[in-house]
Write an enzyme that holds these catalytic residues in place. Structure first.
Site, PDB file in Angstrom:
ATOM      1  N   ASP A   7     -30.102  68.767 -59.614  1.00 48.42           N
ATOM      2  CA  ASP A   7     -29.231  67.605 -59.593  1.00 48.42           C
ATOM      3  C   ASP A   7     -27.763  67.858 -59.194  1.00 48.42           C
ATOM      4  O   ASP A   7     -27.212  68.202 -60.146  1.00 48.42           O
ATOM      5  CB  ASP A   7     -29.587  67.095 -60.936  1.00 48.42           C
ATOM      6  CG  ASP A   7     -28.710  65.502 -61.126  1.00 48.42           C
ATOM      7  OD1 ASP A   7     -28.889  64.827 -59.791  1.00 48.42           O
ATOM      8  OD2 ASP A   7     -28.177  65.157 -61.940  1.00 48.42           O
ATOM      9  N   GLU A  68     -31.899  66.668 -55.205  1.00 43.73           N
ATOM     10  CA  GLU A  68     -31.888  65.153 -55.237  1.00 43.73           C
ATOM     11  C   GLU A  68     -31.127  64.749 -53.656  1.00 43.73           C
ATOM     12  O   GLU A  68     -30.100  65.566 -53.450  1.00 43.73           O
ATOM     13  CB  GLU A  68     -31.082  64.560 -56.132  1.00 43.73           C
ATOM     14  CG  GLU A  68     -31.124  62.905 -56.438  1.00 43.73           C
ATOM     15  CD  GLU A  68     -30.323  62.475 -57.624  1.00 43.73           C
ATOM     16  OE1 GLU A  68     -31.274  62.300 -58.444  1.00 43.73           O
ATOM     17  OE2 GLU A  68     -29.255  62.225 -57.482  1.00 43.73           O
ATOM     18  N   ASP A 141     -28.037  65.392 -66.536  1.00 47.89           N
ATOM     19  CA  ASP A 141     -28.197  66.152 -65.303  1.00 47.89           C
ATOM     20  C   ASP A 141     -29.236  67.025 -65.359  1.00 47.89           C
ATOM     21  O   ASP A 141     -29.880  67.286 -64.681  1.00 47.89           O
ATOM     22  CB  ASP A 141     -26.746  66.807 -65.158  1.00 47.89           C
ATOM     23  CG  ASP A 141     -25.608  65.889 -65.081  1.00 47.89           C
ATOM     24  OD1 ASP A 141     -25.460  65.170 -64.227  1.00 47.89           O
ATOM     25  OD2 ASP A 141     -24.895  65.850 -66.030  1.00 47.89           O
TER      26      ASP A 141
END
Length: 190
Positions: A7, A68, A141
């Protein structure tokens, strides 16, 4: 399959490693956050992200890295930092010959919760449940990184097989053009 989910972020870059296969129980192999000081120069921060990710790659030896996909936000500064951290993750994996896949936030949410509009609390709760963890992974996160890895294990395999089939069909000598003028029954030219 062992997947490292990333992330991306400059201040906090979530990382999580999940092992498993579609239809089988998943296992968390590691979770954490690579942090950089907000007051450091951008080059130094990117170097710290790289060093942190390299350490995770050394320790966990993933088969694939799921990152991501960066999407446009109103805050251009945040988008730039996220995109730069994302690029560092892709570079680290590619340098080692590890395939990289990008997943959108809504794709990850849908894979983990069933809804592409799920909030962070719902995603974290499902990650905890799917990985049979005693407590929710923190910070968010880290939970998002695990969700990325889960998403890829569940969806990425099918996507990769579809892409391979499409590529094989494109390169196959038996295409629609090569079948033109042949009889479907005997394979002879009309």
């Amino acid at each position: 399959m062992r997947v490292l989910g990333v992330d991306p972020g400059l201040t906090r870059c979530g990382v999580g490693v999940v092992e498993g296969a579609p239809g089988r129980p998943l296992r968390m192999a590691g979770v954490g956050v690579v942090r950089t000081p907000a007051d450091a120069e951008i080059g130094q921060r990117l170097l710290l992200v790289e060093q942190g990710l390299e350490s995770w790659l050394d320790e966990h030896r993933p088969d694939l890295v799921a990152v991501e996909r960066v999407f446009a936000q109103h805050n251009v500064r945040t988008v730039m930092g996220t995109a730069q951290a994302s690029a560092v993750a892709m570079l680290c994996a590619t340098r080692r010959g590890i395939p990289v896949t990008l997943h959108t936030p809504s794709e990850v949410k849908a894979a983990v919760t069933g809804s592409g509009r799920a909030d962070k609390t719902q995603v974290t709760a499902m990650v905890q449940r799917l990985l049979r963890l005693d407590a929710p992974p923190k910070p968010a996160d880290a939970a998002d990184a695990l969700a990325l890895a889960i998403c890829h294990i569940w969806r990425g395999g099918a996507t990769n097989r579809l892409q391979a089939a499409v590529q094989a069909a494109r390169t196959s000598p038996l295409t629609a053009a090569s079948l033109k003028g042949t009889s479907p029954v005997k394979g002879t030219v009309r």
